[in-house]
Design a protein around this motif. Structure first.
Motif, PDB file in Angstrom:
ATOM      1  N   GLU A  13       0.812  -1.224   0.000  1.00  0.00           N
ATOM      2  CA  GLU A  13       0.000   0.000   0.000  1.00  0.00           C
ATOM      3  C   GLU A  13       0.843   1.271   0.000  1.00  0.00           C
ATOM      4  N   GLU A  17       1.084   6.102   7.585  1.00  0.00           N
ATOM      5  CA  GLU A  17       0.322   5.270   8.510  1.00  0.00           C
ATOM      6  C   GLU A  17       0.330   3.812   8.061  1.00  0.00           C
ATOM      7  N   ASN A  18       0.337   3.640   6.749  1.00  0.00           N
ATOM      8  CA  ASN A  18       0.377   2.270   6.223  1.00  0.00           C
ATOM      9  C   ASN A  18       1.697   1.585   6.504  1.00  0.00           C
ATOM     10  N   VAL A  45      -1.106   9.409   5.052  1.00  0.00           N
ATOM     11  CA  VAL A  45      -1.763   8.107   4.910  1.00  0.00           C
ATOM     12  C   VAL A  45      -0.714   7.050   4.564  1.00  0.00           C
ATOM     13  N   ILE A  83      -4.790  11.522  14.178  1.00  0.00           N
ATOM     14  CA  ILE A  83      -4.716  10.991  12.819  1.00  0.00           C
ATOM     15  C   ILE A  83      -4.226   9.550  12.766  1.00  0.00           C
ATOM     16  N   LYS A  92      -1.965  13.169   2.000  1.00  0.00           N
ATOM     17  CA  LYS A  92      -1.883  11.820   1.415  1.00  0.00           C
ATOM     18  C   LYS A  92      -0.625  11.117   1.901  1.00  0.00           C
ATOM     19  N   ASP A 118       0.333   4.361  -2.558  1.00  0.00           N
ATOM     20  CA  ASP A 118       0.154   5.758  -2.155  1.00  0.00           C
ATOM     21  C   ASP A 118       1.226   6.615  -2.808  1.00  0.00           C
TER      22      ASP A 118
END
Ligand code: GDP
Length: 343
Positions: free
Chosen positions: A72, A239-240, A236, A272, A233, A76
């Motif tokens: 992922e 975070e992955n 994100v 977040i 983005k 991204d």
């Protein structure tokens, strides 16, 4: 990620037609009966040109990794750098062109076979015209894939199996000093499209394993409401990737940000990222009395006080990281075991 070299539409056509010309000149000197020769030569030209083009287009498609099967974080990354939708669209166009070229090859071969020898050359010219127009139509897509290829060449090589710690905190709180302390040698710097400074990756080597430590200058060091879409983005993506966020406070405030703002940034990030945080209060060598920061240390869970500069408290931090890593490894192991038992 490595994509094969991508030609422009002009380069592709030039190569295809010049190879076709060479193949035809070989046929010219062969002993084919002269009546048949004119037709054979034109068929060879069409076939060779189409094959060169098809092979190249197929190679591009085959060698481009299936985007959905990538980790992922890379998806991204691609989305932010070039956009997944335009990339898919361009690959679709390449696929379409490969199909049309096959059709044209068959169609014109048939027409020349059935035609009078005197017409073979003009039919071949018509075929070349149509081939050219198909390839020119995908010119922008080829250019875009070439652009993508250059962009993705510098994609950071991240280890997805490693337990990963991402460092956060305002500028100058000591993030890169801590990264160096934890991981010893000079960290690797890889390009990261979200920040101009790149991403720093180091590894904390353990007996059987390693912990990946990442610093992303310019990203987790600012209030969220100041971030643009790309940066959000990027969050994100992080975070992955991250198992833990290591949030660094500068207890001395010599970084120029008061403790209150630092604490607000911490709260922001905590909202977040739904993963565990470790709070580190750095630069304790510069503060006279710990009680000045107590107001904040009591607000967070299990704070660790360190001086990265003087290597104080760093071993405690390493122990904590190793402990969390072990806990996760055990969980993964148990989970795998259960899965096996349950069939
Ligand atoms: P970053 O911007 O968060 O990566 O911060 P740096 O690691 O570049 O550190 C900023 C400055 O703080 C540098 O001059 C460091 O030498 C200094 N620094 C980092 N950790 C400590 C510490 O524990 N004590 C003191 N006195 N200075 C530190």
């Amino acid at each position: 990620m490595r994509l094969p070299p991508i030609p422009t539409s002009e380069e592709l056509l030039n190569k295809a037609f010049s190879r076709a010309r060479k193949a035809a000149s070989a046929a010219r000197t062969s002993r084919i009966p002269s009546q048949k020769k004119a037709k054979t030569i034109e068929i060879i030209r069409i076939q060779t040109a189409c094959n060169i083009i098809k092979d190249k287009l197929k190679l591009i498609i085959e060698r481009t990794p299936d985007i959905e099967s990538l980790p992922e974080f890379y998806q991204d990354y691609i989305d932010v750098t070039v956009g997944i939708d335009p990339l898919k669209k361009s690959l679709g166009a390449i696929n379409w062109a490969a199909g049309i070229i096959s059709q044209l090859e068959r169609e014109y071969r048939r027409r020349i076979t059935k035609s009078r020898p005197s017409l073979a050359s003009s039919i071949r010219k018509e075929a070349y015209g149509r081939i050219s127009s198909v390839i020119k139509k995908i010119g922008d897509d080829l250019d875009f894939l070439d652009f993508t290829r250059n962009k993705l060449k510098n994609m950071p090589t991240v280890d997805f199996d490693a337990f990963t710690v991402v460092i956060a905190g305002f500028p100058n709180v000591g993030k890169s000093t801590i990264l160096r302390r934890l991981t010893g040698a000079k960290p690797k710097v890889a390009e990261y499209p979200f920040t101009t400074k790149g991403i720093q990756i180091g590894y904390l080597e353990m007996k059987w394993n390693k912990i990946q430590v990442i610093d992303t200058p310019g990203l987790l060091d600012r209030p969220i409401d100041e971030m643009n879409n790309i940066e959000l983005k990027a969050m994100v993506a992080l975070e992955n990737l991250a198992d833990i966020i290591l949030f660094i406070f500068d207890a001395s405030e010599t970084c120029g940000y008061p403790m209150e703002s630092q604490y607000n940034l911490f709260k922001d990030l905590k909202r977040i990222f739904r993963i565990p945080f470790i709070c580190v209060f750095n630069k304790i060598d510069l503060i006279e009395n710990i009680k000045y920061i107590k107001k904040y240390t009591i607000k967070v869970e299990d704070p660790i006080l360190i001086s990265a500069l003087e290597d104080e408290g760093v071993s405690r931090l390493i122990k904590r990281l190793e402990g969390l890593h072990e806990k996760k490894a055990r969980k993964t192991f148990q989970h795998a075991g259960k899965k096996k038992i349950n069939g």
